[in-house]
Write a protein that holds these residues in place. Structure first.
Motif: not given
Length: 186
Positions: A14-15, A31-32, A37-39, A134-138
């Protein structure tokens, strides 16, 4: 919109993300990754003018912005992604003033990282960016939100990372002596 998480993951469905990068390759990569990651919502901009328009017209809850983002068709010279971030953070009327922001850069020299940090970015990532980092920072932004500080030249997350066990460290910064004001964005 606050980031939702459970267990060791973050729910990004939902982000609304905005990837602002002059490189079509990096826009597609981010984008990919975000979709992976589920966006579900990922907007893209190749320049500052387009990024501003998207932020005004669409739901943007998280910005990934290249430091070398060009100005675009709105005229002028000398602006870059760091100035875009600084403008968002310092504009008290900007509706996305407190969104999480990651600045990416190809050459992460100390001075460039300092400028990005001082613009109000939550994190600075050096390209190429691995999917894990990238995922860890989010996730880090979602799980460990830092308080926002405001003064005449800065609005953004606390630039210092607090390490456990540092409670007895001497307070040497001006901010430690109450010069800056903590802003509750929760």
């Amino acid at each position: 919109m606050s980031l939702k998480f459970s267990g060791s993951s973050v729910n990004l469905s939902k982000i609304g993300f905005l990837v602002a990068d002059p490189s079509e390759l990096y826009r597609e990569l981010f984008r990919r990754l975000l979709h992976g990651f589920g966006a579900k919502t990922v907007h893209e901009a190749a320049d500052i003018a387009t990024a501003r328009r998207i932020m005004k017209d669409r739901q943007v809850d998280f910005l990934i912005c290249a430091a070398d983002l060009p100005r675009g068709h709105d005229g002028g010279t000398g602006a870059d992604g760091i100035e875009l971030v600084r403008g968002i953070r310092l504009d008290a009327q900007h509706k996305q003033r407190t969104i999480p922001i990651i600045i990416t850069m190809g050459t992460a020299r100390r001075i460039s990282v300092g400028q990005a940090r001082d613009s109000g970015a939550n994190f600075v990532l050096s390209k190429p960016v691995s999917s894990t980092v990238f995922y860890d920072r989010i996730v880090w932004i979602a799980r460990s939100p830092r308080p926002f500080w405001e003064n005449d030249t800065y609005f953004g997350p606390d630039r210092r990372f607090r390490e456990p066990g540092q409670k007895g460290a001497p307070k040497r910064r001006r901010a430690d002596k109450g010069v800056l004001e903590v802003v509750d964005v929760g």
